[in-house]
Design a protein around this motif. Sequence first.
Motif, short mmCIF file in Angstrom:
data_model
loop_
_atom_site.label_atom_id
_atom_site.label_comp_id
_atom_site.label_asym_id
_atom_site.label_seq_id
_atom_site.Cartn_x
_atom_site.Cartn_y
_atom_site.Cartn_z
N UNK A 27 22.66 13.35 -5.92
CA UNK A 27 21.61 12.83 -6.80
C UNK A 27 20.59 13.89 -7.19
N UNK A 28 20.26 14.76 -6.26
CA UNK A 28 19.16 15.70 -6.47
C UNK A 28 19.60 17.05 -7.04
N UNK A 29 20.89 17.29 -7.16
CA UNK A 29 21.38 18.63 -7.51
C UNK A 29 20.92 19.12 -8.88
N UNK A 30 20.68 18.22 -9.81
CA UNK A 30 20.23 18.65 -11.15
C UNK A 30 18.72 18.77 -11.25
N UNK A 106 7.79 14.70 -4.34
CA UNK A 106 7.76 15.76 -5.36
C UNK A 106 7.34 15.18 -6.71
N UNK A 107 6.44 15.85 -7.38
CA UNK A 107 6.04 15.38 -8.72
C UNK A 107 7.22 15.48 -9.70
N UNK A 108 7.13 14.76 -10.78
CA UNK A 108 8.22 14.71 -11.77
C UNK A 108 8.56 16.10 -12.31
N UNK A 109 7.59 16.99 -12.34
CA UNK A 109 7.82 18.33 -12.91
C UNK A 109 8.45 19.30 -11.90
N UNK A 111 11.35 20.16 -10.50
CA UNK A 111 12.82 20.15 -10.46
C UNK A 111 13.35 21.10 -9.40
N UNK A 112 12.70 22.22 -9.20
CA UNK A 112 13.14 23.18 -8.19
C UNK A 112 13.06 22.62 -6.78
N UNK A 113 12.04 21.82 -6.53
CA UNK A 113 11.92 21.19 -5.21
C UNK A 113 13.09 20.24 -4.98
N UNK A 114 13.41 19.45 -5.98
CA UNK A 114 14.53 18.51 -5.83
C UNK A 114 15.87 19.24 -5.68
N UNK A 115 16.05 20.35 -6.38
CA UNK A 115 17.29 21.14 -6.20
C UNK A 115 17.35 21.71 -4.78
N UNK A 116 16.23 22.17 -4.27
CA UNK A 116 16.20 22.68 -2.89
C UNK A 116 16.51 21.54 -1.91
#
Length: 144
Positions: A27-30, A106-109, A111-116
Motif C-alpha cells: 500500500x505504501x510503496x508509491x 505522516x502528512x499528505x505531502x 510521500x518519502x516517509x510513506x515509501x520509507x
Amino acid sequence: MIWRVIESVHGHFGVLAAIALLHPAILLRRGLPLSRGARWSVGLTTVCTAVAFCLGVGIYEHYRETVKRGVFLESATIGFLFETKEHLGFAVIALALGAGVAALVAPASAAGVRRACALIYAAAAFLCAVVVALGTFVASTKGF
C-alpha cells in the motif's frame, strides 16, 4: 494444556503477521496518502503483529521455567536458534510499530516517509517470516 493452546495461538498470529505485514508494504510503496481503508489496514496489521509479540512475551516465563533448560541440554544449536527467534521477534515489533505510527501520522505531502515505511514494513515481513520459520523448526524438533 492451556500453555499449548496459547503457544498455538501465538504461532498462528505469527504466521498471520508475517503475511499481513506485506500488505502495508504494498500500500505504501508509491508514497500516496492513505485512504480510510488503508489506514485501517495499517493499524490492524500492526495490532496483529503486536498480539503475536505479546502472546510470546506472555508465555516466555513458562518456557523459561519448563522448557529452556531441556532444549539447551539436548542441543545448544536449537536453543540458540530459539533465542535468535526471540530477538528477531523484538526487531519485528519495533519495525512494525515504528512504520505504523510513521505511516499513520505522516502528512499528505510526505510521500518519502510513506515509501520509507513501505521498506520498513517489507523488512518486518521478511524478519517475521524468519521468526516463524525458526519457531516452527524448533517446535518440530522439540515437540513442544
